[in-house]
Structures are given as structure tokens and as C-alpha cells.
Enzyme design. Structure first.
Site, PDB file in Angstrom:
ATOM      1  N   GLN A 176      13.704 -14.021  -2.016  1.00  0.00           N
ATOM      2  CA  GLN A 176      13.965 -14.182  -0.584  1.00  0.00           C
ATOM      3  C   GLN A 176      14.219 -15.417  -0.099  1.00  0.00           C
ATOM      4  OE1 GLN A 176       9.672 -13.403   0.144  1.00  0.00           O
ATOM      5  NE2 GLN A 176       9.735 -11.372  -0.591  1.00  0.00           N
ATOM      6  N   HIS A 220       8.428 -16.097  -0.300  1.00  0.00           N
ATOM      7  CA  HIS A 220       7.515 -16.586   0.762  1.00  0.00           C
ATOM      8  C   HIS A 220       8.056 -17.960   1.049  1.00  0.00           C
ATOM      9  CE1 HIS A 220       4.131 -13.677  -0.091  1.00  0.00           C
ATOM     10  NE2 HIS A 220       5.308 -13.003  -0.133  1.00  0.00           N
ATOM     11  N   GLU A 256       1.101  -8.456  10.857  1.00  0.00           N
ATOM     12  CA  GLU A 256       0.259  -9.038  12.220  1.00  0.00           C
ATOM     13  C   GLU A 256       1.362  -9.349  13.174  1.00  0.00           C
ATOM     14  OE1 GLU A 256      -3.607 -10.948   9.707  1.00  0.00           O
ATOM     15  OE2 GLU A 256      -2.143 -12.246  11.005  1.00  0.00           O
ATOM     16  N   TYR A 297      -5.592 -18.706  11.412  1.00  0.00           N
ATOM     17  CA  TYR A 297      -5.326 -17.334  11.447  1.00  0.00           C
ATOM     18  C   TYR A 297      -5.610 -16.396  10.366  1.00  0.00           C
ATOM     19  CZ  TYR A 297      -3.173 -18.532  15.700  1.00  0.00           C
ATOM     20  OH  TYR A 297      -2.988 -18.945  17.044  1.00  0.00           O
ATOM     21  N   TYR A 338      -1.413  -5.864  -4.013  1.00  0.00           N
ATOM     22  CA  TYR A 338      -0.219  -4.925  -4.307  1.00  0.00           C
ATOM     23  C   TYR A 338      -0.704  -4.019  -5.707  1.00  0.00           C
ATOM     24  CZ  TYR A 338       2.905  -6.933  -1.158  1.00  0.00           C
ATOM     25  OH  TYR A 338       3.419  -7.349   0.022  1.00  0.00           O
TER      26      TYR A 338
END
Length: 406
Positions: free
Chosen positions: A114, A176, A279, A289, A300
Site C-alpha cells: 500500500q 496502513h 466508517e 474515534y 481477518y
């Protein structure tokens, strides 16, 4: 949009409805795999009549191919600057002409999984200072981090590339990183940073995702910075012992959709969950949060991450998407080409391969949600200077698509 005018959206999905069945694949992994199946392309609560809105739009492919395009920003002359995750910056001129030569002046990036070159944003006063801002992954598979850099752009070349901020934890792996940039009305910027990755990845003797609850860590946060990378003195934790003063909000997993409403100044974000639990949130200073203490996500490998879905002192999401849509890119529309949509949200979906049109009421509560099918993984959604909506698709042969009234 009811905050500015009443919008009529046919067959939309009513807001409180959360579909709590679970997707079985990792949406963030599928976001990096060109052959991943399209899960949950439409919400389970969608009605066939909701396609009326999508069918009334014209989708025009302006440019292809782009290699895994990630972010886009317009320059004052109408040129569109696009990042490609492998580490290139491309220019698209008026009329959709793609300059075949990438912009020079970009350093090497950690382009794996990523990671890579991510968001791009033009300084609100670009006409005076020529600053362009970037987020990117730097380092190696054994030690990497998200960085924020700025460079000056003269119309052809980037120069004076300077790292103005870097995450204060290095990590392993290629997951991430976040990361989006959005400007507040005072010309400070919000930067989203991911929590570092999925289990079994650890940092400081525990799963790395717990960094999201640590106020001395940048991982799993939204940060607020001045335009030179310094920290504003009025940040919410600036005077909190043991906290890093750059932190604006915390308890986030991996935000890849972030925008400040240019009318109200309110920040909004879409955030990847794990096996569902994506979200939509209003992002306010100093708030927690919840991740990973409170979440609708699941492991997972199976099982709960937390038995708690809500807790006093932590902010509940306005929308939870399960199965996952893998949200990336977020637009608050304020143009005149779709006047009934002013103030509405448009959230891209990598796994759902669509854009979710989300209407809000006067209190910023979700009234309806309507999918606009795109057919490729949507990485970014932006409003152009012409008031139309532009979409980047994250593919080896990615596209720039324009949405126009039908």
C-alpha cells in the site's frame, strides 16, 4: 442537500441502516491487487430504483492509462496534477491531454504493498508561493514511515523538495500509511496517518494497531500542521504532558478519505475497517474515534477485535459499512453543475468499485446513501474548477473519469 437546499435522491439507502454481515477478504489487500474481486458493489439495502441517479449521469473517460493513480490537485491555470503510487507525478492539461513525460524532481519512494507516492495538495496561496505538498511512504520493508514534503513547481519541474514532517515511529511491512492532506480555513493542514498495519505486526511489544490509542505516537491519527511542517500552538494536545503536540484526533485505523468542508470548515473522513467496519466520521479536534478499543471490525482470521461497539468518551461513526467498501477519496460537493447536491458527500470505494453519494440534513446526520457504479476501484474523488466531479481509479491501467449531468 438539506443543509443548503432539499435534494431529491431516488431510492436511496436510509442512514441508520448498517448491514452487519461480514466480508471475508481484506479490502486493503484487495486495494493493492489488480485481480481482487469486487465485493459489495452495492449495499445490501440498495433498491433497484437507486440506479436511476447513476443512469442520469454521463461518465467520460478523459485519460488512460495511469499506473495506480492516487491523488489529484488542480493548479490555478487549470492543469491537473496527479500522483502515481510507484513514484511519479503526471500533468493533465486542459482537454484531457496527458503529458507523456513525468514531472522531474520527485525522490525515490517506498513503493510496495500500500506504500508509495500518495496524496498531492496545492497550497491555498499557490499563486504567490508555488508550493505543492505530497505524502509518501519512505524507507524499506524493514523500516518505513509516512512523510510529508513540499516542493516548488514552476509549471514544468518540482524543485526544493523538502521533507517537512515525518511520522515518529518506523515500522515494518507495507500497510496502513494513510494518507490524505486537507486544508483548514486558517491555512493549516490536516494529515491522516494509518495505524501501521494488521496482525501479526507488532511495535513496542504489542500489536501495532494499539499505537492508535497512544497520544505520543503519530500512528492512527489525524495531525494538524502549519504549512512549513511546524506544529500550531493551539492544537488540542499542545499542552498535554506525554502527548505529541501534532495530534488533532486519534483512534483511527487507516483514513484514505479526508476533506474539510470549504463552507463550514468541518472536517470529514472515511476510514478503512478490518473485514467490514469501514466508517464515515466527522473529525473534530481532541476526539477519540475508538480504534481498536471500540469497533465494528473483525479479525481477518475470524473473531471479534473488540466486544464493544460504543463507549462514553469515544465518537461513534455516522455510517458503518459492512461488508467493506474500502473507502478512499472523499468529496464535499460545493459546485453549481449539480445544484441539488451542494453540501453532499461523495465517498470512493476500492472494493465496492463505486462512489457513494451521501446526503446529510441540517445536523450533519446521514439522510440517504446512493451508489454510483464505476466498475473499477475508486481511489480519489474531487470537484474540478468547472464544478464537475472527477474520479481516479486505482488500476495498473487506471483512469481519470469525469461525471457530468446526463
Amino acid at each position: 442537500m438539506l443543509r443548503y437546499r432539499l435534494s431529491s435522491i431516488v431510492g436511496a439507502v436510509m442512514a441508520g441502516a448498517m448491514v452487519l454481515s461480514c466480508a471475508t477478504s481484506n479490502p486493503e489487500q484487495s486495494a493493492t491487487s489488480p485481480d481482487a474481486p469486487a465485493e459489495a458493489a452495492l449495499s445490501n439495502n440498495s433498491d433497484p430504483s437507486s440506479q436511476v441517479q447513476a443512469e442520469s449521469l454521463q461518465q467520460t473517460i478523459l485519460v488512460e492509462p495511469l499506473e495506480h493513480p492516487w491523488g489529484m490537485a488542480w493548479l490555478p491555470d487549470g492543469t491537473l496534477m496527479v500522483t502515481e503510487r510507484p513514484g511519479r507525478v503526471r500533468l493533465i492539461k486542459a482537454g484531457g491531454f496527458l503529458d507523456p513525460t513525468p514531472v522531474s524532481g520527485v525522490p525515490d519512494v517506498f513503493a510496495a504493498g500500500q506504500g508509495g507516492l500518495m496524496d498531492v495538495s496545492v497550497h491555498p496561496q499557490f499563486a504567490e508561493n508555488q508550493w505543492v505538498y505530497f505524502t509518501y511512504a519512505a524507507g524499506s520493508s524493514g523500516a518505513n514511515q509516512t512523510r510529508v514534503a513540499r516542493a516548488q513547481f514552476d509549471g514544468d519541474t518540482l524543485s526544493d523538495w523538502t521533507v517537512i514532517f515525518e511520522v515518529n515511529r518506523t515500522k515494518q511491512g507495507s500497510q496502513h500509511f494513510g494518507s490524505r492532506i486537507s486544508w483548514l480555513p486558517d491555512n493549516t493542514m490536516l494529515i491522516s496517518i494509518g495505524d501501521g498495519g494488521n496482525p501479526p505486526l507488532q511495535l513496542e511489544g504489542e500489536l501495532i494497531r494499539h499505537q492508535a490509542q497512544k497520544l505520543d505516537s503519530h500512528l492512527g491519527k489525524v495531525l494538524r500542521l502549519n504549512d512549513d511542517g511546524s506544529v500550531p500552538e493551539d492544537n488540542p494536545f499542545a499542552n498535554t504532558p506525554e502527548a505529541d503536540p501534532a495530534v488533532w484526533s486519534y483512534g483511527h485505523r487507516n483514513i484514505q478519505g479526508l476533506m474539510v468542508d470549504p463552507i463550514t470548515g468541518q472536517a470529514w473522513a472515511t476510514e478503512h475497517g478490518s473485514r467490514g467496519g469501514d466508517e464515515l466520521n466527522r473529525v473534530d479536534p481532541g476526539e477519540n474515534y475508538g480504534w481498536p478499543v471500540v469497533t465494528h471490525s473483525r479479525e481477518y482470521t475470524g473473531g471479534e477485535i473488540s466486544s464493544e461497539r460504543s463507549r462514553p468518551g469515544m465518537i461513534d461513526p455516522l455510517v458503518v459499512w459492512t461488508p467493506a467498501i474500502a473507502p478512499s477519496g472523499l468529496l464535499i460537493y460545493q459546485g453549481d453543475r449539480f445544484p441539488d447536491w451542494q453540501g453532499d458527500l461523495f465517498a470512493g470505494g476500492l472494493v465496492s468499485q463505486d462512489v457513494r453519494h451521501i446526503a446529510l440534513d441540517d445536523l450533519d446526520m446521514v439522510v440517504s446513501e446512493t451508489p454510483i457504479p464505476i466498475g473499477q476501484r475508486v481511489r480519489d474523488v474531487r470537484q474540478g474548477p468547472d464544478g464537475l466531479i472527477y474520479i481516479l481509479t486505482d488500476e495498473p491501467n487506471g483512469r481519470l473519469i469525469r461525471l457530468e449531468p446526463g
